[in-house]
Scaffold this motif. Sequence first.
Motif: not given
Length: 764
Positions: A24-29, A32-34, A66-67, A73-74
């Motif tokens: 929806r909004q690439p680059g808006h955030f 980071t995912v744990f 790769d995605w 996305v870290q």
Amino acid sequence: MPSKLVVIGNGMAGMRCVEEIVKRQPGHFKITVFGAESRPNYNRILLSKVLQGESRFEDIILHSLDWYQEHEVQLHSGEQVVRIDPEQRMIHTASGIQTGYDVLIIATGSVPFIPPIPGSDKKGVISFRSMEDCQIMTEYASQYRRAAVIGGGLLGLEAARGLLHLGMEAHVVHNASYLMNRQLDALSAGMLQQELEQQGMIFHLNRNTLKITGATRAQGLRFDQGDRLAADLIVMAVGIRPHIRLAEQAGIQTGRAILVDDLMQTSELGIYAIGECAEHRGISYGLVAPLYEQAQVLAAHLCEQPTAGYQGSIPYSQLKISGVHVFSIGDIQAPEAEDIVQQYDGVRRTYRRVLATRGSISGAILYGETAEGAALVEAVRRGQSAEEWLAANSTDAHASMNPADAAAIALSPHSVVCACNAVTKCKILDTMTNLQLETADEVREHTRASGSCGGCRPTVEALVRCHAAGITESAPVATEHAPVAEEIPAICSCTSLSHEGLRLQIHQQGWQTPAEVRQQLNWKTADGCLKCLPAIHYYLNTRRLIQSANLEYFPTDIAEMEIDHRLLENRYHVSGNLAQHTWTNTMPDAAVSSFMSNSLSASLLLYADPALLQQLPDSGDLLQQLYSRWQIIVPAVPLQLAAAVHSDGPVGVLLYDLAVCSSPAGWEIYAGGSSIGSFRRAELIAQMDSFHEAIRLLSLCIHYYYEQSDYGEPVWQWLERTSLPNVREQILNRYYEQHSKSGMEGAISHEHDENAVPFLQRTM
């Protein structure tokens, strides 16, 4: 500068929300995912398919490494978050990582519920929740023989089926009087139990486990009734509990799970929760469709896009075991619910029950045929009146159609077919038209429909068939004056011929080469394509073999036959003793194998119980003769044959394409079993007095299958298409013809037993 978004949980709910946000909004955030597991995001719902051998882990990965990199996305995999500090807006991990956030999403999911049974902490007691659990089961299966699954619900049955696939003896212990007692009634549960028992499961119902026995590791169960069950592996599958420890420690309000509003906001500003760890309006959902609906709402909210908020979901259940089709929606045990339809077909093994509460559709059970499930989900979701539903489903408009096709056509254009991925009927049809898709797998690849739990697969396949036939909104009505003929799809775009049409043309004509076939039949594409070329080669070779073979056996001398020898460079392999022989037909010609290696390579396996060779001294010679005769077959698909002195249960010979096994009345010949992709029990063809005559009849069955099967058509599909009674009649007629000519003794058992005639007549 982008806001910092941190997601605790690399599972299906959290990552679906991340996916929606970057879409929806690439680059808006800055995201980071744990994730606690050292793996990329995968479809946990399909772990049972991995355990059952139908998928690899790679097949169920939802977001590859790769995605994450491509969308910036870290990912911190293998990192356990141990503390949330709402005041400092900081999270802390077990390894010492500290990360600040502007927005935090808690998607920690759930943990398996381990009942407080003495001994549940022993080695050899596991849950069925992660890929690691699948690996442990696989390791145990290589060392031990017997497993016990505690829990007769969806998860327990799927785990048991996987253990059967791994070669273990699978016992299911359930504390209720019938399986899936929350989703099914006694009748449908009985049908399910019978089907699973035929696959090899062993059930212990109305049993409460008092203790897990064993000194150093689990060795069995002791029940409240005093009896015991020995087992080397204990799998707990009795439910889940929301994983809310982090939220509780952070002072976030919780009930059974983390309390959220319609925008998935928790009691702490800037902290949201979705998935199995969230409780919305008193309900915590444990199914994938609600999780994805929550993810869409939260993504829209965080991207400052309009959303009506999450209004709750209509959960439904589907069992993910090959060959077993079960669907359930709503509270079918509700005392105020009334039956408006209840249909049971003991021959076709189908069951259909629809319930209404206060005049509106509120629940349903489908067994055997489940394509109507999507329409019932829609009916329950919008509270369709029972009167309206009955009127719509009592019409004869689709009476002449496949029930699955009729149900798919009856769906409105905006009906959700795949609830897991919010894919509508019109989205599927539009994508098929725009991209010229022809298969359900292509639809899944481009729309995700049937790509999660797989429950909507029958509906997707029905839509594919209807789209190919040009019927998507309404079915033609058959009348006495204008019967509707079923349209048979063409092999490919190179020709208008179906497989049956091409086979008949080649078998009736004297064409010798594929090029001649394409020229004589006015192929639209001169060189053909990957779909039609293997089929042409196959039908040419079946014609040559059929013309050269007598009806009893295939000839031993293939040197004089005009056969495409690229298909018959047989590699004969004997493993152990005469009990097992395998032939693999390969094509060394690189020019041919470049487009046909996956299509025309085939294996023929004949298994004979070693006890057969001991009890019937001359059977070894007979089987050896058959090996030499049958090895020239290049079947439509890899073909498996079995012979055994005694039926070793449906997980044995009755899951083979063709089988001979002894019975108290003689020898029985079966056809149409399957243990690959779709588990099916073989159907009885006939009963013979002697093993020799059973093998003779089996040869005739192989010959008839070889004549009549379409390229790529397994035996069970061939039986469905040509009908079992017709196959019986054709094979037995050929047998009688040979018998009358040769004057052989030891014919079909009704020549010696008058009671056998009605038996054969009943099966035809």
